[in-house]
Every structure is written in structure tokens, then in C-alpha cells.
Motif scaffolding. Sequence first.
Motif, PDB file in Angstrom:
ATOM      1  N   GLU A  22       0.823  -1.210   0.000  1.00  0.00           N
ATOM      2  CA  GLU A  22       0.000   0.000   0.000  1.00  0.00           C
ATOM      3  C   GLU A  22       0.859   1.262   0.000  1.00  0.00           C
ATOM      4  OE1 GLU A  22      -0.192   2.122   2.692  1.00  0.00           O
ATOM      5  OE2 GLU A  22       0.902   0.951   4.182  1.00  0.00           O
ATOM      6  N   GLY A  23       2.009   1.222   0.685  1.00  0.00           N
ATOM      7  CA  GLY A  23       2.889   2.381   0.684  1.00  0.00           C
ATOM      8  C   GLY A  23       3.512   2.629  -0.676  1.00  0.00           C
ATOM      9  N   LEU A  24       3.969   1.559  -1.326  1.00  0.00           N
ATOM     10  CA  LEU A  24       4.616   1.701  -2.631  1.00  0.00           C
ATOM     11  C   LEU A  24       3.632   2.156  -3.705  1.00  0.00           C
ATOM     12  CD1 LEU A  24       6.950  -1.449  -2.655  1.00  0.00           C
ATOM     13  CD2 LEU A  24       7.554   0.930  -2.155  1.00  0.00           C
ATOM     14  N   ALA A  29       0.884   3.928  -3.224  1.00  0.00           N
ATOM     15  CA  ALA A  29       0.564   5.336  -2.962  1.00  0.00           C
ATOM     16  C   ALA A  29       1.666   6.243  -3.500  1.00  0.00           C
ATOM     17  CB  ALA A  29       0.381   5.560  -1.460  1.00  0.00           C
ATOM     18  N   SER A  30       2.914   5.846  -3.267  1.00  0.00           N
ATOM     19  CA  SER A  30       4.050   6.620  -3.765  1.00  0.00           C
ATOM     20  C   SER A  30       4.036   6.685  -5.291  1.00  0.00           C
ATOM     21  CB  SER A  30       5.360   5.992  -3.276  1.00  0.00           C
ATOM     22  OG  SER A  30       6.466   6.718  -3.746  1.00  0.00           O
ATOM     23  N   LEU A  31       3.751   5.543  -5.924  1.00  0.00           N
ATOM     24  CA  LEU A  31       3.715   5.484  -7.391  1.00  0.00           C
ATOM     25  C   LEU A  31       2.626   6.389  -7.957  1.00  0.00           C
ATOM     26  CD1 LEU A  31       4.676   4.212 -10.053  1.00  0.00           C
ATOM     27  CD2 LEU A  31       3.043   2.344  -9.645  1.00  0.00           C
ATOM     28  N   CYS A  32       1.428   6.335  -7.363  1.00  0.00           N
ATOM     29  CA  CYS A  32       0.298   7.148  -7.852  1.00  0.00           C
ATOM     30  C   CYS A  32       0.599   8.643  -7.741  1.00  0.00           C
ATOM     31  CB  CYS A  32      -0.968   6.810  -7.059  1.00  0.00           C
ATOM     32  SG  CYS A  32      -1.720   5.241  -7.515  1.00  0.00           S
ATOM     33  N   VAL A  33       1.156   9.056  -6.606  1.00  0.00           N
ATOM     34  CA  VAL A  33       1.468  10.472  -6.420  1.00  0.00           C
ATOM     35  C   VAL A  33       2.596  10.899  -7.353  1.00  0.00           C
ATOM     36  CG1 VAL A  33       2.345  12.194  -4.784  1.00  0.00           C
ATOM     37  CG2 VAL A  33       0.607  10.548  -4.057  1.00  0.00           C
ATOM     38  N   ASN A  34       3.585  10.033  -7.535  1.00  0.00           N
ATOM     39  CA  ASN A  34       4.675  10.364  -8.464  1.00  0.00           C
ATOM     40  C   ASN A  34       4.153  10.601  -9.872  1.00  0.00           C
ATOM     41  OD1 ASN A  34       7.302  10.567  -7.310  1.00  0.00           O
ATOM     42  ND2 ASN A  34       7.277   8.392  -6.853  1.00  0.00           N
ATOM     43  N   ILE A  85       7.049  11.124   0.177  1.00  0.00           N
ATOM     44  CA  ILE A  85       6.351  11.492   1.417  1.00  0.00           C
ATOM     45  C   ILE A  85       4.956  10.869   1.465  1.00  0.00           C
ATOM     46  CG2 ILE A  85       5.371  13.452   2.701  1.00  0.00           C
ATOM     47  CD1 ILE A  85       7.735  15.129   1.712  1.00  0.00           C
ATOM     48  N   ALA A  86       4.346  10.651   0.297  1.00  0.00           N
ATOM     49  CA  ALA A  86       2.995  10.069   0.234  1.00  0.00           C
ATOM     50  C   ALA A  86       2.925   8.676   0.852  1.00  0.00           C
ATOM     51  CB  ALA A  86       2.531  10.007  -1.223  1.00  0.00           C
ATOM     52  N   THR A  87       4.063   8.007   0.970  1.00  0.00           N
ATOM     53  CA  THR A  87       4.093   6.651   1.513  1.00  0.00           C
ATOM     54  C   THR A  87       3.644   6.610   2.972  1.00  0.00           C
ATOM     55  OG1 THR A  87       6.048   6.342   0.125  1.00  0.00           O
ATOM     56  CG2 THR A  87       5.548   4.597   1.680  1.00  0.00           C
ATOM     57  N   THR A 142      -8.737   3.465   6.150  1.00  0.00           N
ATOM     58  CA  THR A 142      -8.149   3.730   7.466  1.00  0.00           C
ATOM     59  C   THR A 142      -6.699   4.194   7.370  1.00  0.00           C
ATOM     60  OG1 THR A 142      -7.391   1.448   7.763  1.00  0.00           O
ATOM     61  CG2 THR A 142      -9.630   1.948   8.476  1.00  0.00           C
ATOM     62  N   LEU A 143      -6.117   4.134   6.178  1.00  0.00           N
ATOM     63  CA  LEU A 143      -4.710   4.505   6.001  1.00  0.00           C
ATOM     64  C   LEU A 143      -4.535   5.921   5.456  1.00  0.00           C
ATOM     65  CD1 LEU A 143      -3.450   1.148   4.411  1.00  0.00           C
ATOM     66  CD2 LEU A 143      -3.225   1.883   6.788  1.00  0.00           C
ATOM     67  N   PHE A 144      -5.618   6.687   5.351  1.00  0.00           N
ATOM     68  CA  PHE A 144      -5.535   8.042   4.802  1.00  0.00           C
ATOM     69  C   PHE A 144      -4.817   9.044   5.716  1.00  0.00           C
ATOM     70  CE2 PHE A 144      -9.580   7.434   1.988  1.00  0.00           C
ATOM     71  CZ  PHE A 144      -8.842   6.622   1.138  1.00  0.00           C
ATOM     72  N   PRO A 145      -5.005   9.008   7.059  1.00  0.00           N
ATOM     73  CA  PRO A 145      -4.383  10.037   7.911  1.00  0.00           C
ATOM     74  C   PRO A 145      -2.874  10.131   7.699  1.00  0.00           C
ATOM     75  CG  PRO A 145      -5.964   8.766   9.176  1.00  0.00           C
ATOM     76  CD  PRO A 145      -5.821   8.065   7.856  1.00  0.00           C
ATOM     77  N   GLN A 146      -2.350  11.362   7.771  1.00  0.00           N
ATOM     78  CA  GLN A 146      -0.913  11.593   7.592  1.00  0.00           C
ATOM     79  C   GLN A 146      -0.512  12.773   8.456  1.00  0.00           C
ATOM     80  OE1 GLN A 146       0.572  12.947   3.686  1.00  0.00           O
ATOM     81  NE2 GLN A 146       2.110  11.343   3.808  1.00  0.00           N
ATOM     82  N   ALA A 147       0.598  12.632   9.192  1.00  0.00           N
ATOM     83  CA  ALA A 147       1.034  13.739  10.048  1.00  0.00           C
ATOM     84  C   ALA A 147       2.515  13.639  10.375  1.00  0.00           C
ATOM     85  CB  ALA A 147       0.187  13.786  11.323  1.00  0.00           C
ATOM     86  N   GLY A 148       2.840  13.156  11.581  1.00  0.00           N
ATOM     87  CA  GLY A 148       4.184  13.238  12.150  1.00  0.00           C
ATOM     88  C   GLY A 148       5.326  12.839  11.249  1.00  0.00           C
TER      89      GLY A 148
END
Length: 434
Positions: free
Chosen positions: A101-103, A105-110, A135-137, A354-360
Amino acid sequence: MTAILAISVALIMGLLMTRILRPLKLPDVTAYLIAGVLIGPYVLGRLNIPGIGFVSTSDVEQYALISNVALGFIAFTIGNEFRLSQLKNIGRQAMIVGIAEGLVASLCVNIAMFVLHIFLGGKLPITTAITLGAIATATAPAATLMVVRQYKAKGKLTDILLPVVALDDAVALMVFAISFGVAMALKDGAFNMTSILVEPFLEIVLSLIVGAFMGWLLTQLETLFNSNSNRLSLTIAFVFLTVGISMLEFDVGGVHIQFSSLLVCMMLGTIFCNICPLSEDLMEKSDRWTAPLFALFFVISGAELELSVFSDISIVIIGVVYIIFRCIGKYLGAWSSAKAAGCDPVVQKYLGITLFPQAGVALGMCITAAAKFGAEGAMIRNIVLFSVLVYELVGPSMTKWALKKTGDIQPKSAEVINRRAMKLQEAEDKKKVM
């Protein structure tokens, strides 16, 4: 006196906001964040009364110690979700989903950022596009954990969610280090394999080693005490100590060595929960102690949100695209990998939400970028701040909705019935023993 007054006001405002927003049925995390915005530099802080609201961004940054410690306890708590008894059932699935899911997300944003780069040209440099994709990861473990704890969520989705969020941060650190190294190389015109591959690898490995050692040491020292209060005090002190150690940075033979506070504290919690027979009882008591600390952390996080980013239309446009495509990537990545791993259909359908939140973690990455890229770094920081503002205010509610749809969060009536049934069963079991 001013610091104590500011902390007191922040905590009281956060708690009061949960009551004010109660009719809207928003998670407490969202209420804390809104309270932070209200006492931050753009609202109450404008009155310029020290202690009654944060008068400036630099004023908020003075309380970074609270945020660092809170994130340490959050990571420690999530580390306790890696009990071997539980991982036997979901370990393989969590590993597959956490990486995929992290990879994705990174690919889509790239891809989205590259397309924007073609249309916007110099307004969105290619180095900025690559960095934003990395950072999207990252996913915010704090908001997710708070929603799970507030509503006492239990079920198939919750079981896999917290391990996935924990693994996500390890993946995010590696992806960011590599992508940021490539971006720096494109900017400077020279590739440095040490910063691209060696340093991020060492950061992850050394963080896990330090965390494992601290977890083993904590377990050994717990045996010296018979009082639960002393054991709890030692556990809390060790989390503080581990956070402090994880903030060390130094150079060895031209290689910059640093640690990830989240990974170190996660491993501390993982080793502790698996080898200490008293860990469950101590964790339950620790959760009560950390409740006001977490509330204060989110209020301060709300005060840090930069509302001024809305004044730049280009930042808003790029930020909106970033938010949309990151969400698409997280959902598609979680759905496809959960399906491939054989997860339950409801997990496949709702895990990505549930994986949408992003912060710290994302903010830490954009601070690194801002320090290296100058004007481009400031742009990255503003885009991430814009997205964090949206994610943190909307994300917890979406996580709550997803957990309710899967049945992990039960209506209060059902929860009460289940609790009574468990008590009756326990009473019957005791009678049989007698």
C-alpha cells in the motif's frame, strides 16, 4: 509559569472541545486538533497574551519535547500489537499489505506530480515531484491508534490495521531516503550512493537493534521490582530514555548515523510484549497514564497547522492533487494486496480508508526537504502542511466510519450487552472452578 499555563489551557481546551463537538459524533482526535487551531497563532494567539493561546509558530515549537515523547509512547503501544501469538495468523498478510500500500501510494502520487510538472513547468520542479511521491508513503499511526482506543475497536480490520501502520513507517523511511537521495542528486548533478542506499539501510537496521536491546533490558530490570507502581514507573522512564537515545546523531567514517524514534520505540514495545510476562498488565496501566499526554499532543499538533497555506492558489491546487492521488494509491494498494494475501473481504474493502491520515512522519520528511532544498523545500513543506490539515481533520472520522462498517466498532448498546455477557461467563467459570 507561561509554559505551565499554556499546557494547562491547551489540555483543558482539548477536553472541552470533545464535549462541544459531541453532537457531531466526531472522534476525539478531531476535537483536539480543532481546539489546537483555535488556540493557535491564527485565532486566540492573535490576542498576543502569552500562556493564553500560542502567539506564534515558534511559540508552538517550544513544546516539541511533548510531541516527541507522545510519539514515542504511541510507537511503543503499536509495538505491542506485534505479539507472536497474533502474528501467526496475520503476520504474512500484514507484511504484504504494509509494503504494497505504501509503494502504490508513492507510485500514484509520483505519476500525478510528473503530469503536473509537465503542465506547470518551473512551478513544480521534478525534484519536488519526486520528494512528494516519497512522502505520500507515510501514514500517521497516532490518529489511527487514538480512534481504535477511543471506540475500543476489535475485529478483523483492527487486527491487521495497527501492524500495517507500523510496517508502513519502515517502508516510508526507506522510500523517502532513496527518493530524496535521487532528488538531491538531480539537483546537485552528482549521485551519492552512501546517502541513497547505505544511510537509510543503517537507520532502519540500527533503530531495530537499539529498540530490541532496550526492550530486553527493560524486561530484565522489571524483575528487580515487586510493586506494580514501580514497574509502571520504570516502563514509562524507559520510553523516555529510548526516545532520548533515538534522537542521537553522529558521523562514522563519512557515514551519517541517525535513528528513527518511531522504529526504535516500536521495537522496544515489540520485544517487551513478547518476552515480559507482565507486559499486558503494565500496558493497560500505561494506557491510562498516557491519555492526557496524547490529548495534549494532538492539541499542539492542531496549533502547528499552517492556515496561511490557503493564500497560495498553486499550493492549494498541487495539494488537492496530492491528497486525491495519495488516497487513490492507499486504497488501491491496500485493496489489491489484501486480496492477494487472502484477507477477509471486509478488510479488502475498508482497510485502505483507514490509512488516509498523515502527520508526524510526513512532517519530519518535509522538514528534512526544507532544510536541503531552500525555496523548493519551503514549497514541499507548504504542500504537505496543507494535506496534513485536511487529512488530520477528516481522516479520523473516515477511520471511524470504516471500523463501524466492518463491525469492529459496535454500537454502545451492543457493547454493553457483550460486556455483561462476558462478566456472566466469567462468573459461571468461577463457579465451575469452585
